[in-house]
Design a protein around this motif. Structure first.
Motif, PDB file in Angstrom:
ATOM      1  N   CYS A   1       0.589  -1.239   0.370  1.00 38.88           N
ATOM      2  CA  CYS A   1       0.031   0.011   0.228  1.00 38.88           C
ATOM      3  C   CYS A   1       0.621   1.277   0.120  1.00 38.88           C
ATOM      4  CB  CYS A   1      -1.098  -0.807   1.154  1.00 38.88           C
ATOM      5  SG  CYS A   1      -2.095   1.464   1.385  1.00 38.88           S
TER       6      CYS A   1
ATOM      7  N   CYS B   1      -6.965   6.652   1.572  1.00 39.00           N
ATOM      8  CA  CYS B   1      -7.362   4.756   0.904  1.00 39.00           C
ATOM      9  C   CYS B   1      -6.782   5.976  -0.717  1.00 39.00           C
ATOM     10  CB  CYS B   1      -7.695   3.895   0.912  1.00 39.00           C
ATOM     11  SG  CYS B   1      -7.960   3.063  -0.871  1.00 39.00           S
ATOM     12  N   ILE B   2      -6.199   5.451  -1.668  1.00 38.67           N
ATOM     13  CA  ILE B   2      -6.637   6.703  -3.266  1.00 38.67           C
ATOM     14  C   ILE B   2      -7.042   5.374  -4.085  1.00 38.67           C
ATOM     15  CG2 ILE B   2      -4.041   7.390  -2.578  1.00 38.67           C
ATOM     16  CD1 ILE B   2      -2.662   6.287  -4.328  1.00 38.67           C
TER      17      ILE B   2
ATOM     18  N   CYS C   1      -5.979   2.894  -5.336  1.00 40.67           N
ATOM     19  CA  CYS C   1      -4.914   2.428  -6.712  1.00 40.67           C
ATOM     20  C   CYS C   1      -4.901   0.807  -6.939  1.00 40.67           C
ATOM     21  CB  CYS C   1      -4.007   2.954  -5.398  1.00 40.67           C
ATOM     22  SG  CYS C   1      -2.925   1.864  -4.353  1.00 40.67           S
ATOM     23  N   GLY C   2      -5.634   0.352  -5.792  1.00 38.56           N
ATOM     24  CA  GLY C   2      -5.892  -1.110  -6.385  1.00 38.56           C
ATOM     25  C   GLY C   2      -4.345  -2.304  -6.480  1.00 38.56           C
TER      26      GLY C   2
ATOM     27  N   CYS D   1      -3.971  -3.294  -3.450  1.00 39.43           N
ATOM     28  CA  CYS D   1      -3.619  -4.459  -2.588  1.00 39.43           C
ATOM     29  C   CYS D   1      -5.067  -5.086  -2.982  1.00 39.43           C
ATOM     30  CB  CYS D   1      -4.783  -3.921  -1.026  1.00 39.43           C
ATOM     31  SG  CYS D   1      -5.910  -2.294  -2.156  1.00 39.43           S
TER      32      CYS D   1
HETATM   33  S1  SF4 Z   1      -6.287   1.332  -3.200  1.00 30.83           S
HETATM   34 FE1  SF4 Z   1      -5.104  -0.855  -1.825  1.00 30.83          FE
HETATM   35  S2  SF4 Z   1      -3.043  -0.202  -1.814  1.00 30.83           S
HETATM   36 FE2  SF4 Z   1      -3.989   1.359  -2.708  1.00 30.83          FE
HETATM   37  S3  SF4 Z   1      -4.192   3.354  -1.050  1.00 30.83           S
HETATM   38 FE3  SF4 Z   1      -6.058   2.465  -1.030  1.00 30.83          FE
HETATM   39  S4  SF4 Z   1      -5.419   0.474   0.345  1.00 30.83           S
HETATM   40 FE4  SF4 Z   1      -3.603   1.138  -0.405  1.00 30.83          FE
END
Ligand code: SF4
Ligand code: SF4
Lengths: 565, 340
Positions: free
Chosen positions: A380, A409-410, A412-413, A415
């Motif tokens: 992450c 949380c951005i 971004c995927g 995770c």
């Molecule tokens: S999508 Fe997942 S990896 Fe990305 S910022 Fe959110 S929790 Fe973190």
């Protein structure tokens, strides 16, 4: 030339698939039969339509006017006849519609009269208005109105202007090609932005898997003779192109969620945005087209210069979609949105039309329980603990999820990308966020109702009081009149009564006004206090997410569907 | 409905577990070499019991059987049970312990990913309380051939007390306690002198130290494959060695050396395979350090002052209990909120 670069935590390295679409130059697209131009394409208020069915429009003519404090204009991408101003399917998973201007091109592609500006002499405030009316928004995907970001921080100047050419999403190469082919003009846009922001230095971050782009930009910088502008090759690691991650890599600064990067002396723009700013300032051309990558399940992946409003399948046809195509994705495979139809229009946010097939993007293997392996946390880039947020999102314990920084949380995927249990973690986070927004909205609307109720009570109270005062005044007047009558018997009551009422009247009027103002102020403050967090900068997509949730909630008064349904 | 990301890393629970099993192979090979093939029988028994128990519970709970049986997590539990139990415990004990681990400790708590306790270690503790004698009989290296091992596992009558002893850990502790007694003939001998018998090798128990080395190798491979991180094995070994070393430095005649502690019993298995179980362990980097360091100290304390042959199992369970607290209090600062 060597700069100290910084690292951001986590990140992943998916297959980039970039080579396929960079073999040929950016191509033009023939005029489609119909353009569907949504009015709401950027973060901020809905622009109001400026045309009506039957109107003739020129290329570059404004058809949607910026409305509200944060809003951006929309223009006709070619000349033709407005056939309709009606809701049309928008390029978003939700399948919702949005008010759009439908233009039938006349084939002449004739420019209308364009506003021009001399950006070297015009004060920044006017330039900002100009760019707002030119519809320039962030082309990296966030579609935030650029004019609103072209303000230096409190000190009136900026330390670092970061230009984002990282392009970390797999498959997408529109920025790569733009830098290769239009580096000089892009650089002129950057110089103008630097001037507006009074930026000390400019850093153009480009992932090191794009050596041609780095070379082209470096050559352009050398040719321009500008100092304090540097093209920096950064390590290829998704999501290095996230604004926060790129700022971190180039400057070491971490801009926390909910804070303005200008507070830290940094501002970040996409390379495509820089080019549009150049087009707008140099030629007065509004943002009516953009470079779009067509990639994935097509015979010839390629980049195209596409008019905003062009149906996507019209563009994809040129690249030859393969027969097993089952969907289009707007954006890349990590953060892109699955589209509800093939003919949704290209909008300002469309950096890539990713053509999908079951073979190219197979459904994930069955979801398993979380084994708390921590892979997601390792990946992450926002340093979150996704599995904890997942746990609380799943049990709809949204408060706890927020305690674990859900809103940092951005999406971004990363995770979901690494999870060995194939849990669609981001889906859970999107779901939780929109649920929280929906609840905040319910709460604030009920708060507003309560305010209205309280104000009504207050007004009734006040009216009662006024009535009582009037009655008292009347009684007093009557008494005096009786007394006067008794005294003289000649004076007219009409002349006498106002005299007694007059001294009291203005003050009563004043208190009344003050009370109303106070009540209104209180209501306003309360409303501001309960305003949902994180709603101030919603993109069209997020707004659509919320709308989808609202629609769903309205549709089923029963329990909201869980994400695993 | 499928949303982004549309691509995924080719990773699965099954793959993770498979690599853990592979990493156990060098240790198992050394085990067979020094102690005979009886352990293979135990591994098979435990695996069969684990799969049967898991299948039955999945059926009762209405979960997809093929999916969960093939994740190999039950096999990992089974192998850890076989490898931590004495290799000559009767078959029914292995089977009962494995069923307890799978049915009660894992499935009744919700199955894969839900169990707060390490199933293998919970089973170990239950069994050592229930059958202290059977759980304390360890053959020395090369002492029993395969057929007598088979007889002990499957035969009814056991006369093992005569031929098997305690673990080297246990034996050394007993000897050290004796040495502290002025009436004993061992009085005044140091650990290094006490370790002069045939049961001991260079570092720890004879043969046992090679098995430990095998587990160490497998563990390092897991590290290199990034299945585990350095935090847990590192902190565990350091804490165990430090606490052992401290007392050893103060009173070498009363305590075993830190190296002996690391090379004996379940230390290596615990460091790389048991404490690293993600489900029941701490998850944050700082939490992992705390969790494993606590387990290291507890392991030493139980070994040195307790009555059980080894301390890893109880230490693991005790630290499992602390995991929610540790995790909650060791969340790393998120992006933009770090103090540097
Ligand atoms: S999508 Fe997942 S990896 Fe990305 S910022 Fe959110 S929790 Fe973190
Ligand atoms: S990666 Fe998946 S299985 Fe591992 S901790 Fe995160 S959510 Fe759980």
């Amino acid at each position: 030339m060597l700069r100290k670069l910084f690292k951001f935590h986590g990140g992943v390295k998916p297959q980039t698939h970039k080579a396929e679409s960079t073999t040929q130059p950016i191509a033009r697209v023939p005029l489609p039969e119909r353009l569907v131009i949504p009015l709401h394409q950027a973060v901020g208020g809905h622009p109001r339509p400026l045309v009506a069915p039957g109107d003739k429009v020129f290329k570059g003519q404004r058809i949607g006017g910026a409305d509200g404090s944060l809003s951006s204009a929309v223009h006709a991408s070619t000349s033709g006849i407005v056939r309709d101003v009606a809701p049309a399917l928008m390029p978003h998973t939700s399948g919702l519609t949005t008010l759009s201007v439908i233009i039938e091109p006349d084939g002449e592609d004739r420019w209308g009269e364009l506003d021009k500006v001399n950006y070297r002499t015009t004060p920044p405030d006017e330039l900002r208005d100009f760019l707002r009316d030119a519809g320039v928004v962030g082309l990296g995907g966030a579609v935030f109105p650029s004019y609103a970001k072209l303000k230096p921080g409190k000190e009136g100047r900026l330390k670092t202007l970061v230009i984002n050419g990282a392009e970390c999403e797999p498959f997408i190469t529109c920025d790569d090609l733009l830098m290769r082919e239009r580096a000089d003009d892009m650089l002129k846009g950057i110089v103008a932005m630097r001037h507006m922001l009074q930026a000390e230095e400019v850093l153009i971050g480009i992932e090191d898997n794009k050596p041609e782009a780095v070379a082209a930009v470096q050559a352009a910088i050398a040719a321009s003779g500008q100092s304090g502008i540097q093209a920096v090759a950064i390590p290829t690691r998704y999501p290095a192109g996230g604004a926060k991650q790129l700022i971190r890599v180039l400057t070491g600064i971490e801009v926390p969620h909910g804070r303005r990067s200008t507070d830290f002396g940094v501002q970040c723009f996409n390379v495509g945005t820089a080019y549009s700013i150049y087009e707008a300032l140099e030629f007065g051309r509004p943002l009516i087209s953009r470079v779009v990558t067509v990639a994935g399940n097509v015979d010839q992946p390629r980049n195209y210069e596409v008019l905003i409003g062009t149906p996507m399948d019209h563009v994809v046809r040129l690249s030859g979609a393969r027969p097993d195509t089952d969907r289009y994705i707007m954006g890349g495979p990590m953060m892109g949105v699955r589209l509800p139809a093939f003919d949704v229009p290209v909008v300002k946010a469309t950096n890539c039309i990713l053509v999908g097939s079951p073979a190219l993007f197979p459904p994930p293997p069955p979801e398993m329980p979380c084994i708390r392996c921590g892979e997601c946390a390792k990946a992450c880039p926002a340093d979150l603990a996704p599995f904890e947020m997942y746990w609380f999102s799943r049990s709809k314990n949204f408060g706890k999820a927020q305690e674990y920084h859900l809103f940092d949380c951005i999406e971004c995927g990363c995770c979901s990308f690494v999870c060995p249990s194939h849990i669609p973690l981001v889906d859970y986070f999107r779901f939780s966020k929109s649920e929280i927004w929906a609840r905040e909205r319910d709460k604030s609307s009920s708060d507003a109702a309560r305010d209205r109720f309280e104000f009504k009570n207050f007004r009734q109270e006040r009216e009662k009081q006024e009535k009582a005062e009037k009655l008292a005044a009347k009684a007093a007047a009557t008494r005096e009149k009786v007394a006067a009558d008794n005294q003289a018997g000649t004076a007219s009551p009409a002349a006498e009564a106002p005299d007694t009422a007059k001294p009291a009247a203005p003050s009563a009027e004043d208190t009344k006004r003050a009370l109303i103002a106070a009540a209104m102020e209180k209501a306003r403050q309360q409303k501001a206090q309960v305003a949902p967090k994180n709603t101030e900068q919603l993109s069209a997509e997020t707004q659509a997410d919320i709308d989808a949730i609202e629609a769903r909630r309205a549709a089923s008064a029963a329990t909201p569907p869980t994400p695993d349904a | 409905m499928i949303n982004s990301p549309f691509v995924r890393k080719p990773a699965s629970v099954q793959q993770v577990m498979l690599q853990v099993l592979l990493a156990l192979v060098p240790g198992i090979a050394a085990y067979v070499w020094f102690f005979g093939a009886g352990i293979l029988v135990q591994l098979t028994l435990a695996s069969a019991a684990a799969l049967a128990g898991e299948a039955a519970m999945l059926a009762i709970r209405g979960k997809p059987k093929a999916l969960f049986l093939s994740d190999l997590s039950a096999i990992v539990t089974a192998w850890l049970i076989a490898l931590t139990f004495p290799p000559i415990v009767p078959w029914w004990l292995t089977v009962t312990a494995t069923l307890l681990a799978i049915v009660v400790v894992k499935q009744l708590y919700g199955g894969l990913g839900q169990n707060p306790f390490n199933p293998a270690m919970a089973a170990f503790c239950l069994m050592i309380v229930a059958y202290p004698a059977l759980m304390s009989q360890w053959p020395a290296a090369g002492q029993l051939d395969f057929s007598s091992q088979l007889q002990l596992i499957f035969g009814g009558i056991r006369q093992v007390d005569a031929i098997t002893g305690a673990t080297p850990l246990d034996a050394l502790r007993t000897a050290l306690r004796a040495a502290a007694n002025p009436d004993s003939q061992l009085h005044g001998l140091r650990a290094s002198q006490l370790m002069d018998g045939p049961a001991y090798g260079m570092l720890g128990g004879k043969g046992g130290e090679w098995v430990a080395l095998g587990f160490l190798l497998g563990g390092l491979w897991l590290l290199q494959r990034r299945i585990i991180t350095w935090h847990i094995p590192g902190a565990f070994c350091l804490a165990l060695a430090a606490s052992a070393g401290l007392l050893w430095a103060v009173r070498p005649e009363g305590f075993a050396s830190p190296v002996f502690h690391l090379a004996s019993g379940g230390a290596m298995l615990g460091a790389f395979f048991i404490l690293t179980d993600p489900v029941s362990g701490a998850t944050t980097p700082r939490g992992k350090l705390l969790f494993a360091a606590g387990a290291g100290v507890l392991t030493f304390v139980i070994r040195a002052f307790g009555a059980y042959p080894d301390g890893v199992a109880f230490a693991t369970l005790l630290m499992n209990l602390c995991v929610p607290l540790i995790d909650m209090n060791t969340q790393a600062p998120v992006f933009g909120h770090k103090k540097d």
